[in-house]
Design a protein around this motif. Structure first.
Motif, PDB file in Angstrom:
ATOM      1  N   SER A 748      -4.659 -10.689   2.672  1.00 46.90           N
ATOM      2  CA  SER A 748      -3.418  -9.840   2.525  1.00 46.90           C
ATOM      3  C   SER A 748      -3.820  -8.731   1.744  1.00 46.90           C
ATOM      4  O   SER A 748      -3.594  -7.338   2.058  1.00 46.90           O
ATOM      5  CB  SER A 748      -2.073 -10.545   2.270  1.00 46.90           C
ATOM      6  N   HIS A 749      -4.331  -8.933   0.494  1.00 44.46           N
ATOM      7  CA  HIS A 749      -4.640  -8.116  -0.621  1.00 44.46           C
ATOM      8  C   HIS A 749      -5.893  -7.020   0.177  1.00 44.46           C
ATOM      9  O   HIS A 749      -5.802  -5.809   0.252  1.00 44.46           O
ATOM     10  CB  HIS A 749      -5.498  -8.701  -1.715  1.00 44.46           C
ATOM     11  N   ARG A 750      -6.810  -7.749   0.793  1.00 42.88           N
ATOM     12  CA  ARG A 750      -7.784  -7.002   1.310  1.00 42.88           C
ATOM     13  C   ARG A 750      -7.421  -5.796   2.325  1.00 42.88           C
ATOM     14  O   ARG A 750      -7.761  -4.865   2.371  1.00 42.88           O
ATOM     15  CB  ARG A 750      -8.911  -7.826   1.931  1.00 42.88           C
ATOM     16  N   PHE A 751      -6.389  -6.483   3.393  1.00 41.82           N
ATOM     17  CA  PHE A 751      -6.049  -5.538   4.451  1.00 41.82           C
ATOM     18  C   PHE A 751      -5.024  -4.653   3.844  1.00 41.82           C
ATOM     19  O   PHE A 751      -5.011  -3.441   4.679  1.00 41.82           O
ATOM     20  CB  PHE A 751      -5.346  -6.582   5.401  1.00 41.82           C
ATOM     21  N   ALA A 752      -4.285  -4.858   3.040  1.00 41.88           N
ATOM     22  CA  ALA A 752      -3.375  -3.823   2.600  1.00 41.88           C
ATOM     23  C   ALA A 752      -4.102  -2.648   1.916  1.00 41.88           C
ATOM     24  O   ALA A 752      -3.718  -1.499   2.200  1.00 41.88           O
ATOM     25  CB  ALA A 752      -2.469  -4.401   1.469  1.00 41.88           C
ATOM     26  N   ASN A 753      -5.298  -2.903   1.143  1.00 40.01           N
ATOM     27  CA  ASN A 753      -6.058  -2.011   0.400  1.00 40.01           C
ATOM     28  C   ASN A 753      -6.708  -1.448   1.291  1.00 40.01           C
ATOM     29  O   ASN A 753      -6.991  -0.148   1.085  1.00 40.01           O
ATOM     30  CB  ASN A 753      -7.069  -2.651  -0.732  1.00 40.01           C
ATOM     31  N   GLU A 754      -6.919  -1.549   2.321  1.00 40.85           N
ATOM     32  CA  GLU A 754      -7.752  -1.108   3.472  1.00 40.85           C
ATOM     33  C   GLU A 754      -7.245   0.084   4.140  1.00 40.85           C
ATOM     34  O   GLU A 754      -7.621   1.383   4.135  1.00 40.85           O
ATOM     35  CB  GLU A 754      -8.349  -2.058   4.527  1.00 40.85           C
ATOM     36  N   LEU A 755      -6.075  -0.111   4.190  1.00 34.23           N
ATOM     37  CA  LEU A 755      -5.180   1.270   4.704  1.00 34.23           C
ATOM     38  C   LEU A 755      -4.803   2.385   3.604  1.00 34.23           C
ATOM     39  O   LEU A 755      -5.248   3.512   3.742  1.00 34.23           O
ATOM     40  CB  LEU A 755      -3.935   0.817   5.344  1.00 34.23           C
ATOM     41  N   ARG A 756      -4.546   1.750   2.607  1.00 29.72           N
ATOM     42  CA  ARG A 756      -4.245   2.626   1.431  1.00 29.72           C
ATOM     43  C   ARG A 756      -5.469   3.337   0.959  1.00 29.72           C
ATOM     44  O   ARG A 756      -5.517   4.736   0.808  1.00 29.72           O
ATOM     45  CB  ARG A 756      -3.896   1.650   0.084  1.00 29.72           C
ATOM     46  N   LYS A 757      -6.716   2.880   1.042  1.00 31.07           N
ATOM     47  CA  LYS A 757      -7.914   3.429   0.696  1.00 31.07           C
ATOM     48  C   LYS A 757      -8.214   4.680   1.815  1.00 31.07           C
ATOM     49  O   LYS A 757      -8.796   5.714   1.424  1.00 31.07           O
ATOM     50  CB  LYS A 757      -9.260   2.699   0.659  1.00 31.07           C
ATOM     51  N   LYS A 758      -8.157   4.309   3.011  1.00 25.98           N
ATOM     52  CA  LYS A 758      -8.041   5.145   4.246  1.00 25.98           C
ATOM     53  C   LYS A 758      -7.146   6.158   3.961  1.00 25.98           C
ATOM     54  O   LYS A 758      -7.670   7.344   4.274  1.00 25.98           O
ATOM     55  CB  LYS A 758      -8.159   4.385   5.369  1.00 25.98           C
ATOM     56  N   LEU A 759      -5.999   6.049   3.692  1.00 24.97           N
ATOM     57  CA  LEU A 759      -5.051   7.297   3.648  1.00 24.97           C
ATOM     58  C   LEU A 759      -5.632   8.199   2.202  1.00 24.97           C
ATOM     59  O   LEU A 759      -5.535   9.382   2.247  1.00 24.97           O
ATOM     60  CB  LEU A 759      -3.714   7.014   3.357  1.00 24.97           C
ATOM     61  N   GLY A 760      -5.928   7.515   1.314  1.00 22.13           N
ATOM     62  CA  GLY A 760      -6.286   8.200   0.157  1.00 22.13           C
ATOM     63  C   GLY A 760      -7.547   9.092   0.536  1.00 22.13           C
ATOM     64  O   GLY A 760      -7.708  10.280  -0.017  1.00 22.13           O
ATOM     65  N   LYS A 761      -8.325   8.525   1.224  1.00 28.57           N
ATOM     66  CA  LYS A 761      -9.868   9.313   1.539  1.00 28.57           C
ATOM     67  C   LYS A 761      -9.394  10.405   2.463  1.00 28.57           C
ATOM     68  O   LYS A 761     -10.023  11.487   2.386  1.00 28.57           O
ATOM     69  CB  LYS A 761     -10.797   8.291   2.228  1.00 28.57           C
ATOM     70  N   LYS A 762      -8.313  10.227   3.417  1.00 28.51           N
ATOM     71  CA  LYS A 762      -7.827  11.384   4.428  1.00 28.51           C
ATOM     72  C   LYS A 762      -7.275  12.422   3.772  1.00 28.51           C
ATOM     73  O   LYS A 762      -7.677  13.675   3.859  1.00 28.51           O
ATOM     74  CB  LYS A 762      -6.910  10.619   5.156  1.00 28.51           C
ATOM     75  N   LYS A 763      -6.594  12.147   2.448  1.00 30.31           N
ATOM     76  CA  LYS A 763      -5.934  12.998   1.668  1.00 30.31           C
ATOM     77  C   LYS A 763      -7.044  14.154   1.209  1.00 30.31           C
ATOM     78  O   LYS A 763      -6.595  15.172   1.105  1.00 30.31           O
ATOM     79  CB  LYS A 763      -5.023  12.511   0.531  1.00 30.31           C
ATOM     80  N   LEU A 764      -7.995  13.440   0.689  1.00 35.01           N
ATOM     81  CA  LEU A 764      -9.182  14.339   0.071  1.00 35.01           C
ATOM     82  C   LEU A 764      -9.799  15.280   1.049  1.00 35.01           C
ATOM     83  O   LEU A 764     -10.226  16.408   0.463  1.00 35.01           O
ATOM     84  CB  LEU A 764     -10.235  13.272  -0.474  1.00 35.01           C
ATOM     85  N   THR A 765      -9.824  14.928   2.251  1.00 31.69           N
ATOM     86  CA  THR A 765     -10.354  15.619   3.358  1.00 31.69           C
ATOM     87  C   THR A 765      -9.369  16.759   4.161  1.00 31.69           C
ATOM     88  O   THR A 765      -9.872  17.260   4.814  1.00 31.69           O
ATOM     89  CB  THR A 765     -11.213  15.112   4.240  1.00 31.69           C
TER      90      THR A 765
END
Length: 822
Positions: A748-765
């Motif tokens: 659950s930790h891994r999967f929750a962090n997966e989307l959060r990191k994806k959104l953070g990366k998307k914001k940067l672009t």
């Protein structure tokens, strides 16, 4: 008064447990055991030996198991309960007892001893020095046949590869021919199983002793070099090969010198990439230990002449019934079990062994290991009388080598854990154990776990991971974007509230409780007239307005007498657009679940060609529509603006794709929900699940001490005392159930962090122009190529922008970004 009724006699209040009954049974026998060194055997009712141990004082050691005040673990108590009798063998010294214990454990493999798992599958490399022309082979059992053995090794495949490499360097035979020296220095073949010479000779993989292409002395020199290599005496091997090479060169036997040169290069190439080495050029074993639940994973580095020549991994079953003492004693028993299991089978024991924690009675074990080492040295013809001693480095290069071994043991544990999760039998049993530990009578076929992830309040997301019968089903995992929190706002309680509310709404939609009391159908004539009059009174229907295309009546059916308690209707526009209206339901029947049921029935009744469903709703019902699957539109469709059918006073417009398939994950009811959090998050989750009317078990998993909290009964939940509101459960420290819970939590930790990191990366672009309607990837690339930056676009003249992207997009860009051009 109730308390007085619960009073019982002292005898009734404290009924003896099976453990205590067993203590009484064995107590008398224990008194007769002598206080001498020896080995004791615990035997069950089926006359099977379930545990073997050694002791310096048999009487004291055995008595420890049968003392109530000793604070035994659950596993020790279970073992003692199974003991029917205890047998013992006296020895003259503790050393003799250790030797005897080792032999008995190898023979009987008792259930409650720490055992090397599948040690019958370990292999040895055999050099048949008992033959005139030895060869290499892989075997699983050592024999006293005069041959030399190297091992045990954990991988037969790795041994096969090593032998192939050695045969490329040293062309020795692999055939099954039986050969011995004959008269006149000629070879005599006593058992010819294949034609000679064989293919290996023709491809230069064999020196051809069978046809006298190589003399016995030269052949045996190769065997001696191989033995040096397998012993790890690489430096000595290099020295010997180089000496022979120069010697042949001086004698002008250049062909033989060239062969040795090639052998030296190939051996050097094998060790050229050696990262781990020891500048002291000593022989030592480094043992890294990683305990993990009911198993212990061990990594063994073998250094010979300062080079790491072998790495082996071992798994030990650790039932924790081996000792009833402290953690230090339990750790020591694991070390002792490895020393006993491995070195009693080993063909090489160095004088130094690195361990983080040596066994408690280290002097006894060094004596035992030294004795075996001297026996092996006699077999191999080596004159090395050094004693074996343990070292526990705490700093410097030696400590780094030990840390590396421990890191490898941890990696091996993780790999084994992944294999364990794919073992259906173990995972299913883990689910049963977990249900039992939590006091649940139902089977845990589906477990869901929820976790919140954010970075300082930015991009708050949540995960739902699903384990079915104890195994992860990643196809059923789901992500949540938290909608109720502003970006930068941190509130895990609110996030849990939102995702559990949304989850329960999904369940109420697909598995609504007790909807059998309601039916959904076209209103009968008298009910339709009543609905029309109600709409006219509300001025929703007027003489000039469009009539709805279809109506759905919601009927309550007590005692088979349907009564209209609500309705909804829809209007079609063109061939593929439909507008739904708010659904009216009488107050006492009003609930979100029933509303969702009505909408589902409406969707089933609209024409098959319908692609989009729209609704203009009141703000108070926004959450109802969102949870059902409608999404908010930024722009009102033109056909709704022109519609003559009055809509409620609201700007909230939603749409949904018609005939949407059920979500295969959200449509299934879990047997257990795990909330990654403490009592606060659990309290919120329990309240939401209770309000949904669904009977779903929920627990909270706190990070500290891996505590699990269960909500108590409803009356206790009304109290303010958190200790009364929640029941604390600690799963057994070395249990498969805890293993399973931790695995679920980690996922659950891994999967929750997966989307959060994806959104953070998307914001940067992302940039300011991403939100402008009409600008897609092609126009963005054109703008980037032409101007290079947002500031350059802002500064560009209007006419220039119009030439690049057209007047419509240019105007939108200037409106959004502002005009800084001069």
């Amino acid at each position: 008064m109730a308390k007085k009724e619960k009073k019982t006699t002292k005898k009734e209040a404290k009924e003896p447990t099976p453990f205590e009954l067993q203590l009484e049974k064995i107590k008398g026998f224990v008194k007769s055991i002598p206080g001498t060194p020896g080995v004791y055997k615990m035997i069950d009712i089926n006359n099977q030996i379930i545990y073997i141990g050694k002791a310096k004082n048999l009487k004291n050691r055995v008595a420890q198991y049968f003392q109530i005040s000793k604070g035994h673990s659950i596993k020790v108590k279970k073992m003692v309960e199974k003991v029917d009798k205890v047998e013992y063998i006296e020895a003259n010294t503790e050393f003799e007892a250790l030797v005897l214990e080792t032999n008995l454990i190898k023979e009987y493999r008792p259930k409650y001893n720490v055992l090397m798992r599948d040690d019958k599958n370990y292999v040895y490399i055999k050099v048949s020095t008992n033959e005139d022309y030895p060869k290499l082979s892989i075997i699983r059992k050592r024999e006293k046949d005069g041959a030399l053995y190297f091992g045990p090794k954990t991988s037969a495949d790795a041994c096969e590869k090593l032998i192939n490499i050695l045969r490329k360097i040293f062309p020795i035979r692999t055939c099954s021919l039986e050969m011995r020296d004959g008269p006149n220095d000629l070879i005599q073949i006593t058992k010819k199983t294949i034609p000679t010479p064989c293919l290996d000779f023709h491809i230069k993989r064999c020196a051809g002793p069978c046809i006298d292409e190589i003399k016995k002395k030269e052949y045996n020199d190769m065997i001696k070099q191989i033995i040096k290599f397998l012993k790890g005496n690489v430096q000595e091997l290099f020295t010997k090969l180089k000496y022979d090479m120069f010697n042949y060169a001086e004698k002008k036997e250049f062909e033989k010198a060239a062969k040795l040169r090639d052998q030296i290069k190939q051996i050097e190439a094998m060790f050229a990439k050696q990262i781990v080495s020891d500048p002291e050029f000593v022989n030592r074993d480094v043992i890294g230990i990683y305990p993990d639940f009911d198993k212990t994973f061990i990594n063994l580095f073998q250094f010979r002449d300062g080079k790491l020549i072998t790495q082996e991994n071992f798994t030990f079953e650790t039932p924790q019934a081996i000792t009833s003492g402290s953690d230090q004693e339990q750790a020591s028993s694991i070390v002792e079990s490895f020393l006993r299991s491995y070195y009693s089978q080993a063909t090489d024991i160095p004088s130094e062994i690195f361990l983080r924690e040596p066994p408690i009675n280290s002097q006894l074990w060094t004596e035992w290991l030294t004795d075996i080492r001297h026996q092996l040295n006699q077999i191999y013809g080596e004159d090395d009388r050094k004693k074996v001693h343990f070292l526990s480095p705490i700093k410097g290069k030696k400590n780094k080598i030990l840390e590396l071994s421990e890191k490898n043991a941890a990696t091996f544990a993780r790999q084994s854990r992944a294999r364990w999760m794919s073992d259906a039998a173990k995972t299913t049993q883990a689910c049963k154990d977990l249900a039992e530990e939590l006091g649940m009578t139902h089977e845990l076929k589906r477990i869901e776990c929820y976790d919140i992830s954010h970075m300082g309040g930015e991009h708050t997301t949540a995960s739902m991971v699903v384990f079915e019968k104890g195994s992860a089903n990643k196809k059923l995992y789901r992500h949540f974007k938290i909608k109720s929190l502003e970006n930068g706002e941190i509130d895990d309680y609110a996030a849990i509230d939102e995702i559990l509310t949304r989850r329960m709404q999904r369940l109420s939609k697909f598995a609504s409780p007790k909807t059998e009391a309601y039916t959904f159908k076209k209103p009968v004539k008298k009910d339709q007239l009543s609905i029309n009059k109600s709409l006219e009174d509300e001025k929703i229907l007027t003489p000039n307005s469009e009539l709805p295309t279809g109506f759905l009546g919601i009927y309550h059916t007590p005692e088979d007498k349907p009564v209209l308690i609500g309705y909804s209707y829809w209007t079609q526009y063109g061939e593929n657009k439909v507008q739904l209206t708010n659904t009216w339901i009488e107050g006492e029947h009003e609930n979100r679940s029933l509303r969702h049921q009505a909408w589902q029935k409406l969707i089933e009744k609209v024409p098959k060609g319908t692609k989009q469903l729209y609704v203009v709703c009141e703000k108070e019902y926004k959450e109802d529509y969102l949870s059902f699957g409608f999404t908010e539109l930024k722009k009102v469709p033109s056909f709704l603006e022109k519609s003559k059918l009055p809509a409620p006073n609201s700007k909230l417009i939603y749409k949904i794709v018609s005939k949407k398939k059920k979500d295969t994950s959200f449509s299934q009811i879990p047997d257990l929900i795990i909330i990654d959090g403490g009592k606060g998050q659990l309290g919120i989750a329990h309240k939401i699940i209770k309000a949904s009317g669904l009977n779903i078990s929920v627990v909270g998993l706190a990070k500290r001490e891996e505590e699990i909290f269960l909500p108590t009964n409803d009356s206790e939940l009304q109290t303010t005392d958190s200790e009364q509101r929640f029941q604390r459960v600690l799963l057994p420290k070395n249990s498969q159930s805890l293993y399973l819970v931790q695995r679920i939590r980690d996922e659950s930790h891994r999967f929750a962090n997966e989307l959060r990191k994806k959104l953070g990366k998307k914001k940067l672009t992302r940039s300011e122009i991403d939100d402008i309607e009409g600008i897609g990837l092609i126009i963005k690339r054109r703008l980037l190529k032409e101007y290079g930056s947002i500031n350059a676009i802002k500064a560009a003249p209007m006419k220039e922008l119009e030439r690049t992207v057209g007047s419509y997009i240019a105007k939108k860009l200037k409106d959004k970004l502002g005009n800084t051009s001069k």
